[in-house]
Scaffold this motif. Structure first.
Motif, PDB file in Angstrom:
ATOM      1  N   SER A  90       0.839  -1.201   0.000  1.00 34.68           N
ATOM      2  CA  SER A  90       0.000   0.000   0.000  1.00 34.68           C
ATOM      3  C   SER A  90       0.874   1.250   0.000  1.00 34.68           C
TER       4      SER A  90
ATOM      5  N   ILE B 273       3.145   4.388   0.200  1.00 33.96           N
ATOM      6  CA  ILE B 273       4.515   4.751  -0.177  1.00 33.96           C
ATOM      7  C   ILE B 273       5.317   3.512  -0.574  1.00 33.96           C
TER       8      ILE B 273
ATOM      9  N   ASP C 175       4.633  -7.421   2.962  1.00 32.95           N
ATOM     10  CA  ASP C 175       3.580  -6.728   3.712  1.00 32.95           C
ATOM     11  C   ASP C 175       2.937  -7.711   4.687  1.00 32.95           C
ATOM     12  N   LEU C 176       2.413  -7.155   5.757  1.00 35.42           N
ATOM     13  CA  LEU C 176       1.625  -7.936   6.715  1.00 35.42           C
ATOM     14  C   LEU C 176       0.310  -8.368   6.077  1.00 35.42           C
TER      15      LEU C 176
ATOM     16  N   ALA D 200       4.693 -10.963   5.755  1.00 38.01           N
ATOM     17  CA  ALA D 200       5.525 -11.019   6.963  1.00 38.01           C
ATOM     18  C   ALA D 200       5.167  -9.875   7.895  1.00 38.01           C
ATOM     19  N   ASP D 201       5.349 -10.118   9.183  1.00 39.75           N
ATOM     20  CA  ASP D 201       5.190  -9.083  10.210  1.00 39.75           C
ATOM     21  C   ASP D 201       6.591  -8.646  10.617  1.00 39.75           C
ATOM     22  N   ILE D 202       6.963  -7.409  10.281  1.00 38.14           N
ATOM     23  CA  ILE D 202       8.331  -6.959  10.573  1.00 38.14           C
ATOM     24  C   ILE D 202       8.603  -6.872  12.067  1.00 38.14           C
TER      25      ILE D 202
ATOM     26  N   ASN E 228      10.143   0.478   5.224  1.00 30.79           N
ATOM     27  CA  ASN E 228       9.082   1.469   5.009  1.00 30.79           C
ATOM     28  C   ASN E 228       7.808   1.177   5.813  1.00 30.79           C
TER      29      ASN E 228
ATOM     30  N   THR F 117      12.048   4.795   5.948  1.00 26.31           N
ATOM     31  CA  THR F 117      10.982   5.794   5.916  1.00 26.31           C
ATOM     32  C   THR F 117      10.720   6.219   7.349  1.00 26.31           C
TER      33      THR F 117
ATOM     34  N   TYR G  40       4.324   7.484  18.192  1.00 23.13           N
ATOM     35  CA  TYR G  40       4.801   7.616  16.804  1.00 23.13           C
ATOM     36  C   TYR G  40       6.027   8.522  16.767  1.00 23.13           C
TER      37      TYR G  40
ATOM     38  N   LYS H 125       9.717   7.274  15.523  1.00 20.25           N
ATOM     39  CA  LYS H 125      10.372   7.821  14.331  1.00 20.25           C
ATOM     40  C   LYS H 125      11.675   8.536  14.688  1.00 20.25           C
TER      41      LYS H 125
ATOM     42  N   PRO I  70       8.850  11.823   5.166  1.00 22.28           N
ATOM     43  CA  PRO I  70       7.714  12.301   4.371  1.00 22.28           C
ATOM     44  C   PRO I  70       6.873  13.304   5.153  1.00 22.28           C
TER      45      PRO I  70
ATOM     46  N   THR J 194       1.142  12.541   3.235  1.00 22.29           N
ATOM     47  CA  THR J 194       1.136  11.897   1.918  1.00 22.29           C
ATOM     48  C   THR J 194      -0.150  11.103   1.747  1.00 22.29           C
TER      49      THR J 194
ATOM     50  N   THR K 200      -2.059   8.274   1.362  1.00 18.16           N
ATOM     51  CA  THR K 200      -1.937   6.818   1.471  1.00 18.16           C
ATOM     52  C   THR K 200      -3.123   6.299   2.279  1.00 18.16           C
ATOM     53  N   ASN K 201      -3.033   5.048   2.695  1.00 18.25           N
ATOM     54  CA  ASN K 201      -4.126   4.457   3.474  1.00 18.25           C
ATOM     55  C   ASN K 201      -3.835   4.453   4.969  1.00 18.25           C
TER      56      ASN K 201
HETATM   57  P1  NAD Z   1      -0.085   2.643   4.321  1.00 19.83           P
HETATM   58  O1  NAD Z   1      -0.927   2.250   5.474  1.00 19.83           O
HETATM   59  O2  NAD Z   1      -0.733   3.046   3.055  1.00 19.83           O
HETATM   60  O3  NAD Z   1       0.996   1.504   4.014  1.00 19.83           O
HETATM   61  C1  NAD Z   1       1.705   0.879   5.051  1.00 19.83           C
HETATM   62  C2  NAD Z   1       1.799  -0.606   4.764  1.00 19.83           C
HETATM   63  O4  NAD Z   1       2.576  -1.209   5.833  1.00 19.83           O
HETATM   64  C3  NAD Z   1       0.423  -1.302   4.776  1.00 19.83           C
HETATM   65  O5  NAD Z   1       0.256  -2.055   3.589  1.00 19.83           O
HETATM   66  C4  NAD Z   1       0.477  -2.207   6.013  1.00 19.83           C
HETATM   67  O6  NAD Z   1      -0.230  -3.430   5.846  1.00 19.83           O
HETATM   68  C5  NAD Z   1       1.985  -2.442   6.155  1.00 19.83           C
HETATM   69  N1  NAD Z   1       2.337  -2.842   7.524  1.00 19.83           N
HETATM   70  C6  NAD Z   1       1.867  -2.331   8.681  1.00 19.83           C
HETATM   71  N2  NAD Z   1       2.388  -2.989   9.715  1.00 19.83           N
HETATM   72  C7  NAD Z   1       3.210  -3.941   9.203  1.00 19.83           C
HETATM   73  C8  NAD Z   1       4.011  -4.945   9.783  1.00 19.83           C
HETATM   74  N3  NAD Z   1       4.063  -5.117  11.115  1.00 19.83           N
HETATM   75  N4  NAD Z   1       4.742  -5.744   8.965  1.00 19.83           N
HETATM   76  C9  NAD Z   1       4.677  -5.594   7.613  1.00 19.83           C
HETATM   77  N5  NAD Z   1       3.911  -4.659   7.010  1.00 19.83           N
HETATM   78  C10 NAD Z   1       3.185  -3.839   7.796  1.00 19.83           C
HETATM   79  O7  NAD Z   1       0.817   3.845   4.893  1.00 19.83           O
HETATM   80  P2  NAD Z   1       1.983   4.737   4.267  1.00 19.83           P
HETATM   81  O8  NAD Z   1       1.592   6.134   4.543  1.00 19.83           O
HETATM   82  O9  NAD Z   1       2.323   4.330   2.906  1.00 19.83           O
HETATM   83  O10 NAD Z   1       3.154   4.383   5.294  1.00 19.83           O
HETATM   84  C11 NAD Z   1       4.448   4.004   4.878  1.00 19.83           C
HETATM   85  C12 NAD Z   1       5.454   4.640   5.822  1.00 19.83           C
HETATM   86  O11 NAD Z   1       5.434   6.059   5.648  1.00 19.83           O
HETATM   87  C13 NAD Z   1       5.203   4.401   7.309  1.00 19.83           C
HETATM   88  O12 NAD Z   1       6.434   4.092   7.951  1.00 19.83           O
HETATM   89  C14 NAD Z   1       4.683   5.722   7.795  1.00 19.83           C
HETATM   90  O13 NAD Z   1       4.938   5.929   9.163  1.00 19.83           O
HETATM   91  C15 NAD Z   1       5.450   6.674   6.917  1.00 19.83           C
HETATM   92  N6  NAD Z   1       4.895   8.024   6.808  1.00 19.83           N
HETATM   93  C16 NAD Z   1       3.692   8.236   6.197  1.00 19.83           C
HETATM   94  C17 NAD Z   1       3.197   9.528   6.107  1.00 19.83           C
HETATM   95  C18 NAD Z   1       1.872   9.823   5.443  1.00 19.83           C
HETATM   96  O14 NAD Z   1       1.388  10.958   5.538  1.00 19.83           O
HETATM   97  N7  NAD Z   1       1.256   8.867   4.771  1.00 19.83           N
HETATM   98  C19 NAD Z   1       3.925  10.607   6.632  1.00 19.83           C
HETATM   99  C20 NAD Z   1       5.147  10.339   7.250  1.00 19.83           C
HETATM  100  C21 NAD Z   1       5.630   9.056   7.313  1.00 19.83           C
END
Ligand code: NAD
Length: 248
Positions: free
Chosen positions: A15, A17, A36-37, A58-60, A86, A137, A152, A156, A182, A185, A187-188
């Protein structure tokens, strides 16, 4: 920036980023391990990449799950040149006095310990290959105190510290480690989230200043650069990708 004959492992690639990163690395010639989880998300991204991808659920945050992930990646492709740590989750924006311990522990477990576990498992392979590039990320919350909840923010900041530690430790081994921060952004990540009312009320005015939303592809472009030869002397850099939000 070509990644022909390179292998990239991207966590959270089902999903947002991470998906954009997986697509960008594949377009640049890499074979991509899509972790991905969420099995459905990983499968969809990998299907979009065709033959050049391997989906791994996988669960990181779980050591045994990470071991299986890295084993699958090495089993399929024999090496890992790029690691994008990420995957991450939000907190509820709860302030330090209010956050429940279980929420603190889960957010730290995924965002910080998860980043550590995957790094820890991949580094021996990069060392034996003679190099590699890691892109973490993080978030604006990795350098600021007022853009997310306590868990959070702490997680971070930890990712920023881990980035510098890895960069320093392996600089002479051809391994670079950098982080992107970032801004907000599309995303979900916030889908279905419930926010702590007190925290959201305090953070709202600051977050409103960052309301210019980025597209995930803009984060992927920065990751691609940091992982590429074009950034061959960039190591330990903590780079805001926020359209100027943190410059205010
Ligand atoms: P997202 O929810 O769209 O995607 C994150 C993905 O990580 C999901 O598919 C989820 O299933 C997966 N995930 C969650 N826990 C997991 C685990 N334990 N093991 C494996 N996969 C796992 O969110 P995103 O916004 O794309 O987030 C990506 C990164 O960007 C994150 O680290 C988030 O903190 C960071 N970030 C996002 C934003 C924003 O505004 N979207 C801003 C700053 C930082």
């Amino acid at each position: 920036m070509t990644f022909d004959d390179r292998v990239a492992l991207v966590t959270g690639a089902g999903s947002g980023i991470g998906r954009a990163m997986a697509l960008a690395f594949a377009k640049a010639g890499a074979r991509v391990v899509v972790c991905d989880l969420d099995a459905g998300g990983a499968g969809r991204t990998a299907a979009d990449l065709g033959d050049a991808a391997l989906a791994v659920t996988a669960d990181i945050g779980e050591e045994s799950s990470v071991a299986a992930l890295v084993e699958a990646a090495i089993g399929a492709y024999g090496r890992i040149d790029v690691l994008c740590n990420n995957a991450g989750i939000m907190d509820t924006m709860a302030l330090p006095a209010d956050i429940p311990l279980a929420q603190w522990e889960r957010v730290l477990r995924v965002n910080l310990t998860g980043t550590f576990l995957v790094t820890h498992a991949v580094l021996p392979h990069m060392l034996s290959q003679g190099g590699g590039a890691i892109v973490n990320t993080a978030s604006e919350a990795g350098i600021r105190g007022g853009v997310a909840g306590a868990a959070y923010t702490a997680s971070k900041h930890g990712v920023v510290g881990l980035t510098k530690s890895v960069a320093w430790a392996y600089a002479k081994d051809g391994i670079r480690c950098n982080a992107i921060l970032p801004g907000p952004t599309m995303t979900n990540i916030a889908n279905g989230a419930t926010f702590d009312p007190a925290g959201a009320a305090r953070l709202g005015p600051v977050l409103a200043l960052g309301e210019r939303l980025a597209q995930p592809e803009q984060m992927a472009d920065a990751a691609l650069y940091l992982a590429s030869e074009a950034a061959s002397f960039v190591n330990g850099a903590i780079i805001p990708v926020d359209g100027g939000w943190s410059a205010a």
